[in-house]
Design a protein around this motif. Structure first.
Motif, PDB file in Angstrom:
ATOM      1  N   VAL A 115       1.099  -1.115   0.030  1.00 57.19           N
ATOM      2  CA  VAL A 115       0.422  -0.186  -0.087  1.00 57.19           C
ATOM      3  C   VAL A 115       0.579   1.230   0.158  1.00 57.19           C
ATOM      4  O   VAL A 115       1.460   1.125   0.081  1.00 57.19           O
ATOM      5  CB  VAL A 115      -1.073   0.152   1.583  1.00 57.19           C
ATOM      6  CG1 VAL A 115      -1.991  -1.439   1.569  1.00 57.19           C
ATOM      7  CG2 VAL A 115       0.020  -0.197   1.880  1.00 57.19           C
ATOM      8  N   GLY A 116       0.500   2.434  -0.335  1.00 51.06           N
ATOM      9  CA  GLY A 116       0.705   3.871  -0.455  1.00 51.06           C
ATOM     10  C   GLY A 116       0.622   4.420   0.408  1.00 51.06           C
ATOM     11  O   GLY A 116      -0.269   4.574   1.368  1.00 51.06           O
ATOM     12  N   ALA A 117       1.750   4.851   1.804  1.00 50.51           N
ATOM     13  CA  ALA A 117       1.591   5.309   2.798  1.00 50.51           C
ATOM     14  C   ALA A 117       0.913   6.655   2.400  1.00 50.51           C
ATOM     15  O   ALA A 117       0.081   6.938   3.522  1.00 50.51           O
ATOM     16  CB  ALA A 117       2.938   5.886   3.027  1.00 50.51           C
ATOM     17  N   ALA A 118       0.536   7.261   1.425  1.00 48.83           N
ATOM     18  CA  ALA A 118       0.083   8.607   1.277  1.00 48.83           C
ATOM     19  C   ALA A 118      -1.225   8.225   0.841  1.00 48.83           C
ATOM     20  O   ALA A 118      -2.168   8.711   0.697  1.00 48.83           O
ATOM     21  CB  ALA A 118       0.459   9.639   0.227  1.00 48.83           C
ATOM     22  N   GLY A 119      -1.797   6.827   0.471  1.00 44.87           N
ATOM     23  CA  GLY A 119      -2.984   6.056  -0.048  1.00 44.87           C
ATOM     24  C   GLY A 119      -2.835   6.459  -1.260  1.00 44.87           C
ATOM     25  O   GLY A 119      -1.954   6.418  -1.626  1.00 44.87           O
ATOM     26  N   GLY A 120      -4.639   5.947  -1.885  1.00 46.39           N
ATOM     27  CA  GLY A 120      -4.352   5.898  -3.186  1.00 46.39           C
ATOM     28  C   GLY A 120      -3.359   4.669  -3.878  1.00 46.39           C
ATOM     29  O   GLY A 120      -4.555   3.483  -3.897  1.00 46.39           O
ATOM     30  N   TYR A 121      -2.810   4.445  -3.943  1.00 44.71           N
ATOM     31  CA  TYR A 121      -2.099   2.715  -4.097  1.00 44.71           C
ATOM     32  C   TYR A 121      -2.708   2.034  -3.065  1.00 44.71           C
ATOM     33  O   TYR A 121      -2.437   1.777  -1.921  1.00 44.71           O
ATOM     34  CB  TYR A 121      -0.872   2.702  -4.330  1.00 44.71           C
ATOM     35  CG  TYR A 121       0.403   1.425  -5.023  1.00 44.71           C
ATOM     36  CD1 TYR A 121      -0.193   1.426  -5.774  1.00 44.71           C
ATOM     37  CD2 TYR A 121       0.863   0.921  -4.198  1.00 44.71           C
ATOM     38  CE1 TYR A 121       0.308  -0.466  -6.383  1.00 44.71           C
ATOM     39  CE2 TYR A 121       1.007  -0.625  -4.264  1.00 44.71           C
ATOM     40  CZ  TYR A 121       0.647  -1.037  -5.625  1.00 44.71           C
ATOM     41  OH  TYR A 121       0.717  -2.181  -6.449  1.00 44.71           O
ATOM     42  N   ARG A 122      -2.766   0.582  -3.624  1.00 42.62           N
ATOM     43  CA  ARG A 122      -3.336  -0.552  -3.292  1.00 42.62           C
ATOM     44  C   ARG A 122      -3.086  -1.846  -4.359  1.00 42.62           C
ATOM     45  O   ARG A 122      -3.735  -2.571  -4.631  1.00 42.62           O
ATOM     46  CB  ARG A 122      -4.860  -0.954  -2.367  1.00 42.62           C
ATOM     47  CG  ARG A 122      -4.688  -0.241  -1.504  1.00 42.62           C
ATOM     48  CD  ARG A 122      -6.111  -0.052  -0.523  1.00 42.62           C
ATOM     49  NE  ARG A 122      -7.045  -1.441  -0.188  1.00 42.62           N
ATOM     50  CZ  ARG A 122      -6.261  -1.715   0.713  1.00 42.62           C
ATOM     51  NH1 ARG A 122      -5.699  -1.145   1.313  1.00 42.62           N
ATOM     52  NH2 ARG A 122      -7.000  -2.670   1.420  1.00 42.62           N
ATOM     53  N   SER A 123      -2.106  -2.609  -3.952  1.00 42.64           N
ATOM     54  CA  SER A 123      -1.665  -3.771  -4.828  1.00 42.64           C
ATOM     55  C   SER A 123      -2.590  -4.983  -4.360  1.00 42.64           C
ATOM     56  O   SER A 123      -4.510  -4.812  -3.375  1.00 42.64           O
ATOM     57  CB  SER A 123      -0.010  -4.255  -4.036  1.00 42.64           C
ATOM     58  OG  SER A 123       0.145  -5.580  -3.037  1.00 42.64           O
ATOM     59  N   SER A 124      -3.115  -5.955  -5.285  1.00 43.14           N
ATOM     60  CA  SER A 124      -3.517  -7.371  -5.429  1.00 43.14           C
ATOM     61  C   SER A 124      -3.597  -7.440  -3.430  1.00 43.14           C
ATOM     62  O   SER A 124      -1.971  -7.778  -3.086  1.00 43.14           O
ATOM     63  CB  SER A 124      -3.628  -8.110  -6.363  1.00 43.14           C
ATOM     64  OG  SER A 124      -4.000  -7.881  -7.217  1.00 43.14           O
ATOM     65  N   LEU A 125      -4.118  -8.443  -3.289  1.00 44.03           N
ATOM     66  CA  LEU A 125      -4.109  -9.529  -1.976  1.00 44.03           C
ATOM     67  C   LEU A 125      -3.785 -10.506  -2.190  1.00 44.03           C
ATOM     68  O   LEU A 125      -3.666 -11.807  -3.349  1.00 44.03           O
ATOM     69  CB  LEU A 125      -4.947 -10.236  -1.084  1.00 44.03           C
ATOM     70  CG  LEU A 125      -4.806 -10.276   0.343  1.00 44.03           C
ATOM     71  CD1 LEU A 125      -4.361  -9.079   1.411  1.00 44.03           C
ATOM     72  CD2 LEU A 125      -6.666 -10.835   0.724  1.00 44.03           C
ATOM     73  N   TYR A 126      -1.646 -10.803  -1.822  1.00 43.17           N
ATOM     74  CA  TYR A 126      -1.761 -12.153  -2.143  1.00 43.17           C
ATOM     75  C   TYR A 126      -1.497 -13.252  -0.828  1.00 43.17           C
ATOM     76  O   TYR A 126      -0.920 -12.818   0.164  1.00 43.17           O
ATOM     77  CB  TYR A 126      -0.218 -11.702  -2.521  1.00 43.17           C
ATOM     78  CG  TYR A 126      -0.481 -10.640  -3.647  1.00 43.17           C
ATOM     79  CD1 TYR A 126      -0.424 -10.972  -5.334  1.00 43.17           C
ATOM     80  CD2 TYR A 126       0.303  -9.290  -3.468  1.00 43.17           C
ATOM     81  CE1 TYR A 126       0.010 -10.094  -5.891  1.00 43.17           C
ATOM     82  CE2 TYR A 126       0.486  -8.449  -4.734  1.00 43.17           C
ATOM     83  CZ  TYR A 126       0.243  -8.886  -6.160  1.00 43.17           C
ATOM     84  OH  TYR A 126       0.123  -8.014  -6.874  1.00 43.17           O
TER      85      TYR A 126
END
Length: 326
Positions: A115-126
């Motif tokens: 995840v991005g510390a600033a919010g926004g980005y979230r990858s898939s769950l692996y």
């Protein structure tokens, strides 16, 4: 003092209470991090992309390093590890509801999400391969440590492709020193007191390794794994700062040494002798100053380029020691 260090800040984390020291003026202030959890986390707090990121109530939280604005819940997690990508962290979740006798000795399911510390980005769950636990982000994905006997050792895993790289003979959570890009440093020949005869630095991209034996006259290097913060590598990757114990045993005094990763040269950091049990160190963003505890128990800084020294009358080093750009 370099121009780039004028607005840098040294941060000492004492669980939820953090002391911030202005590296230029020496002014300090104490703040409480909202929702911060106490306890024995291998990464009690990280600094990345202009944010402090830390474990807390219900998951992992982030707040701007200038402490402006409200903290943000990045997601639920059991613990977090740094990402090789600036401004991101990996959230790690372990499932602990397997209590039946048939579950004993089996791998505990582990999932990860970047995840991005600033919010926004979230990858898939692996889903992490069975028998492994994430210990750090690294170039190419995540560094996994084996925890089921036959899978002891470590390996780089690419979550997006589910591919495992060439196995390494280490590290694990206890003897990991630090990771910077594709470079991984860990203790070799470690005792039960985490005092190690050598530090091995491996480039996981090329597979090349180099061992750095502990300085002559010392009992060995003190590995940094599981200490709340891991910033032994200078940001530019050219140096590694780590303590070496003066004698065997956890109550031994120790000194900070700087290792030139390329040449192997080792130099003692003056006035760094301490009976402090851990090897918490930090580097200013320009890779010139290394920060650690001093002989008096306060915060000390040493410039590896020109030998300048600074000290701050603040007890060191809590559960984590960081240095961030202001």
């Amino acid at each position: 003092m370099t121009e780039s260090s004028v607005h840098d800040v040294v941060a000492i984390d004492n669980d939820a209470v953090m002391t911030l020291i202005d590296f230029s003026t020496g002014a300090r202030k104490t703040v409480t991090l909202p929702h911060k959890a106490g306890g024995d986390y291998p990464d009690a707090i990280l600094a990345t992309g202009g944010y402090f990121v830390y474990p807390g109530d219900t998951g992992t939280w982030a707040i701007a390093v200038d402490l402006s604005g409200a903290p943000r819940l990045l997601g639920s997690s059991t613990y977090l590890v740094p990402s090789a990508t600036a401004g991101r962290v990996w959230l790690v979740t372990t499932t602990t509801d397997c209590t039946q006798p048939t579950c004993r000795g089996q791998a505990v399911p582990v999932t990860v999400r970047e995840v991005g510390a600033a919010g926004g980005y979230r990858s898939s769950l692996y889903r992490v391969p069975a028998g492994f636990s994430p210990i750090s982000g690294v170039a190419g994905g995540l560094l996994l440590a084996g925890n089921l006997g036959p899978t002891d050792g470590s390996v780089v895993w690419d979550p997006a492709t589910d591919r495992l790289g060439t196995p390494l003979p280490g590290p694990n959570m206890g003897n990991l020193v630090d990771v910077r890009g594709s470079m991984v440093a860990w203790g070799v020949g470690c005792s039960q007191d985490s005092i190690c005869t050598s530090i091995r630095v491996t480039d996981v991209r090329t597979g090349r390794s180099r061992d750095h034996p502990a300085p002559q006259g010392t009992a060995g290097w003190i590995s940094t794994g599981g200490e709340g913060s891991r910033d032994a590598f200078a940001p530019d990757g050219h140096y590694l700062a780590i303590r070496a114990a003066n004698r065997v045993g956890q109550l031994s005094a120790s000194d900070v040494y700087v290792v030139n990763v390329s040449s192997g040269a080792i130099s003692l950091v003056p006035n760094s002798s301490s009976s402090y049990l851990y090897s918490r160190v930090a580097w200013l963003p320009d890779s010139s100053w290394v920060v650690s505890g001093s002989a008096t128990g306060s915060v000390s800084a040493y410039n590896v380029q020109d030998g300048q020294r600074r000290s701050f009358p603040t007890p060191c080093c809590g559960v984590a020691l960081l240095a961030v750009g202001g």
